[in-house]
Design a protein around this motif. Sequence first.
Motif, short mmCIF file in Angstrom:
data_model
loop_
_atom_site.label_atom_id
_atom_site.label_comp_id
_atom_site.label_asym_id
_atom_site.label_seq_id
_atom_site.Cartn_x
_atom_site.Cartn_y
_atom_site.Cartn_z
N GLN A 1 0.86 -1.19 0.00
CA GLN A 1 0.00 0.00 0.00
C GLN A 1 0.89 1.24 0.00
OE1 GLN A 1 -2.56 -0.71 3.40
NE2 GLN A 1 -4.15 -1.51 2.06
N LEU A 2 0.48 2.23 -0.78
CA LEU A 2 1.32 3.40 -1.02
C LEU A 2 0.59 4.68 -0.63
CD1 LEU A 2 2.45 2.32 -4.60
CD2 LEU A 2 3.66 1.91 -2.45
N VAL A 3 1.29 5.57 0.08
CA VAL A 3 0.71 6.84 0.49
C VAL A 3 1.68 7.96 0.14
CG1 VAL A 3 -0.18 8.23 2.38
CG2 VAL A 3 -0.58 5.75 2.36
N ASN B 1 11.21 2.40 4.06
CA ASN B 1 10.11 2.02 3.16
C ASN B 1 9.56 3.23 2.41
OD1 ASN B 1 10.40 -0.54 4.17
ND2 ASN B 1 8.25 -0.84 4.69
N THR B 2 10.44 4.07 1.93
CA THR B 2 10.01 5.32 1.32
C THR B 2 10.78 5.58 0.02
OG1 THR B 2 9.48 6.25 3.50
CG2 THR B 2 9.73 7.81 1.68
N VAL B 3 10.06 6.11 -0.94
CA VAL B 3 10.67 6.58 -2.18
C VAL B 3 10.39 8.07 -2.31
CG1 VAL B 3 8.66 5.98 -3.61
CG2 VAL B 3 10.92 6.18 -4.66
N TYR B 4 11.34 8.78 -2.87
CA TYR B 4 11.24 10.24 -2.96
C TYR B 4 11.33 10.69 -4.42
CZ TYR B 4 12.63 9.69 1.92
OH TYR B 4 12.71 9.29 3.23
N TYR C 1 1.37 10.37 -8.84
CA TYR C 1 1.05 9.08 -8.27
C TYR C 1 2.32 8.25 -8.06
CZ TYR C 1 -3.74 10.09 -9.76
OH TYR C 1 -4.96 10.66 -9.93
N CYS C 2 2.38 7.63 -6.92
CA CYS C 2 3.43 6.67 -6.63
C CYS C 2 2.98 5.30 -7.14
CB CYS C 2 3.65 6.63 -5.12
SG CYS C 2 4.95 5.51 -4.57
N GLN D 1 -2.79 7.01 -3.97
CA GLN D 1 -3.97 7.83 -4.23
C GLN D 1 -3.63 9.13 -4.94
OE1 GLN D 1 -7.27 6.87 -3.65
NE2 GLN D 1 -6.15 4.94 -3.44
N GLY D 2 -2.39 9.54 -4.91
CA GLY D 2 -1.98 10.74 -5.62
C GLY D 2 -1.87 11.96 -4.72
#
Length: 124
Positions: A3-5, A77-80, A95-96, A116-117
Amino acid sequence: QVQLVESGGGLVQAGGSLRLSCAASGRTFSSYNMGWFRQAPGKEREFVSAIRWSGGSTYYADSVKGRFTISRDNAKNTVYLQMNSLKPEDTAVYYCAADLETSSITSVSTVHYWGQGTQVTVSS
């Protein structure tokens, strides 16, 4: 499954900078290739940037090359997505995305997981 936020969007003047973040759930984040896409009003979603699971390879759309930088921190657990020299045409919902297959992470039609963007607006 992951899940991505996303976070970090906002309003910025042309020439300014923003850094987007995408926090992922799950213990297997380091296995996923991660990407960023964007969708402007009235336009189709398009690829912006991607990074392989290892962080060893990165990919960029020609329109952002030299201005945007993607990175990841597998411990967090993060991408930038660091976005510099922003232009009004960069205005979009960002969006990720995540996918286990490297070949899938650069295409809207093949990515499996989406956030979700977050809105990015660049004023002139």
